[in-house]
Design an enzyme around this catalytic site. Sequence first.
Site, PDB file in Angstrom:
ATOM      1  N   SER A   1      41.457  32.548  33.104  1.00  9.89           N
ATOM      2  CA  SER A   1      41.716  33.222  31.934  1.00  9.89           C
ATOM      3  C   SER A   1      41.069  34.524  32.087  1.00  9.89           C
ATOM      4  CB  SER A   1      41.423  32.475  30.721  1.00  9.89           C
ATOM      5  OG  SER A   1      40.025  32.252  30.550  1.00  9.89           O
ATOM      6  N   CYS A   2      39.826  34.663  32.690  1.00  8.74           N
ATOM      7  CA  CYS A   2      39.015  35.827  32.597  1.00  8.74           C
ATOM      8  C   CYS A   2      39.600  36.667  33.693  1.00  8.74           C
ATOM      9  CB  CYS A   2      37.529  35.601  33.047  1.00  8.74           C
ATOM     10  SG  CYS A   2      37.253  34.470  34.246  1.00  8.74           S
TER      11      CYS A   2
END
Lengths: 470, 470
Positions: free
Chosen positions: A319-320
């Site tokens: 996600s990052c």
Amino acid sequence: MPYFDAASAAPLHPVARQALQASLDEGWADPARLYREGRRARLLLDAAREAAAEAVGCRPDELVFTPSGTQAVHTGISGALAGRRRVGRRLVVSSVEHSAVLHAAAAWEAAGGSVTEVGVDRHGAVSPDMYAAELDDTTALACLQSANHEVGTEQPVREVAEACGAVGVPLLVDAAQSLAWGPVDGDWSLLTASAHKWGGPAGVGLLAVRKGVRFAPQGPAGERESGLSAGFENIPAIVAAAASLRAVRAQAADEAVRLRALVERIRARVPELVPDVEVVGDPVRRLPHVVTFSCLYVDGETLLHELDRAGFSVSSGSSCTSSTLIPSHVLRAMGVLSEGNVRVSLPPSGTTEEDVDRFLEVLPGLVAGVRERFGAPASPAASPSAAASASSPSASEPLVVDALGRRCPIPVIELAKVIDDVPVGGTVRVLSDDEAARLDIPAWCAMRGQEYVGEEEAERGAAYVVRRVG
Amino acid sequence: MPYFDAASAAPLHPVARQALQASLDEGWADPARLYREGRRARLLLDAAREAAAEAVGCRPDELVFTPSGTQAVHTGISGALAGRRRVGRRLVVSSVEHSAVLHAAAAWEAAGGSVTEVGVDRHGAVSPDMYAAELDDTTALACLQSANHEVGTEQPVREVAEACGAVGVPLLVDAAQSLAWGPVDGDWSLLTASAHKWGGPAGVGLLAVRKGVRFAPQGPAGERESGLSAGFENIPAIVAAAASLRAVRAQAADEAVRLRALVERIRARVPELVPDVEVVGDPVRRLPHVVTFSCLYVDGETLLHELDRAGFSVSSGSSCTSSTLIPSHVLRAMGVLSEGNVRVSLPPSGTTEEDVDRFLEVLPGLVAGVRERFGAPASPAASPSAAASASSPSASEPLVVDALGRRCPIPVIELAKVIDDVPVGGTVRVLSDDEAARLDIPAWCAMRGQEYVGEEEAERGAAYVVRRVG
């Protein structure tokens, strides 16, 4: 400096470079014109179409060039849906298609169509039976990738094509990741691909539409490429794309064996060298050059930076590393760990055994360093530690970890830190508004042998409930 | 071998070639990736955007690259119309826009929008007042080319932009033909262009959307180019496009003077050397490198072939050179002769005075040869001759020329052959199902000083009525 992200874009193949340079002098004119420069350009375009069609396994008049694989997908899907408007408005896709397919599906839905996503197993593959069950007499089009771009899993295209054929639904195959390795097996109706994935130049996509497939191009009319791709043809790039496809195909069998061995080494060695790693994707039915794994308690973006500093270019579905801070839809559909995700995709003829060995040499230290920086517990978490944000447990009250506002991998790390404070049989609730937690907390439970009870509504984000089993 | 069709596609500029080759090594990776290859690609892309924006006269964040000028036009028009959906559904365009604009307008109309075409004068220019009169409070968008691609006439963009600004309608300027020569004058809202028109590579279009212009991109979402152009960026081509735009701009002032003199020579000498020629387009407000003329009694395709055999590559708006057998919409909108149409467009720094002299040397003989082959009457038609297909004239019955099934330039030739058989004050009816006749019979009347009475319905095609005046 090893580049391990061929699934995003492969460096230009030497044959592509030669063909591009050679055709800059002959291929710049308008192939629709009747004078000599136009006729020369037309000859180059026709020859490139024949070569590409042979590699795809279709007739030259079934193949058009588009400015990208994405546009081939968008044009193919919208045209096939419009061509079968009278049949129905249902589009069936797998849940792990490339974003080009999913964006086209979303546009179709926004325009009043319906979209059905067929789920995948934990390895990322659709089941032919499950796919077949979604086909009905209102289905205008079905889409299935030949192989997944993030985890390398091959899809059962032949079986799904048979199921589609049995009910008369055309199947569009996104072959972007596999076309370098060989033609797509099975009786597809439409096929798309992208040249820069096989070492061709950017700016060239392929769209094949079999004769007999009902097709109604959408958008403003265009005179070029049989009305399927508006805008002046980029002939030097098209020539380079076709020439390099032929070249990579000539080496494909040997390269597949060589890269498969390197990928196997990564698949086997990474879990031995790095604790708490999940290798994802089908272990057998897979592309020869792609391998993906996720590392518990690791921030994907930080690991990518560290690998970049060590000279390795890889990508990640964590996600990052996405602008939306949501883990990749592929990892979500598979239900696997998303934190510390690394995709290694080896460029054909550009990867050596030494590159892979050095990668395996540096990876464990880099992962350990990132974990240390994030204060991740040792593996397997052994020593009890009181997390600052955790409420004290009591007999009546379950433990709560407040990880609100904290991003992946922190919520999972906080959970790991307190699990030993939970009495066996007791539960802990992790409050998190990070999308990755929805995927990574269940994945952590599976890796640690704890029980994932489920998700509860919370004032902010969600509460993920975990029961300590051992 | 002089290439005189730069308005279709210019040969690759040496600076474009150098930039393309230099950036193949640095610009192939995904500019959205964080590793070094991606960062390098991003740097190249950013630098190219800055250079192109400076040449366009906009901010870098107002400019995106598309895969072609056509796609820039399609995206610009559909996005601007959707962005102002609440204002109204009216699109105003000139009648001589490039087909990319007219196709986008047709798609808009098919989707329920309304399209107003503003006509042009005999030189191909819109009148700012007439254009302004079509703007109302339901007008979502107005489009006007900076200069016409077929006849070279410059449009009054500044004045039309002022009129648009006064009523708050955004103006999209298709600057494909003029951007090499300088930025577009006036306060436009959107601008489009195409690199291969200025000697950049194929595969690169520009779309500028000024800050503050309401814009809603249509079609499937894309992450690239601010969501305005889906698909992987072709960075080496983009770098080459920007570098060559800067290079042609550096030479533009000198080249414009040089080419304008060559074009003036063609404009002046062709009517002296070749009888029955109409030079079309504005004599003063025009592009420096384009000149267009039409030759009575000449088949455009045959003349193009003859010129090609003599080493000259030109294009034509005659009906016989189009797949639809309809004369160019530009010539129709201007109401000028379409048969034997020749567009000469000189590539900057690639055209010598000797090339133009040789063209002027060979052209008269080639035109005469084509006319002879078609049995065209000598100029001006002097000797009466009975055409095989013409009915005998009588006092009560007007002469009829049956040219049904015959294509341009035959109907006009047949008319010319019988005109002397018509008593002064009498009429002749030409039956024709050739679209070019509708344009070329009135044009012949104007050139020959006869009266064009009008068009009547007929069983097949139409009857064009001509009155002999002298």
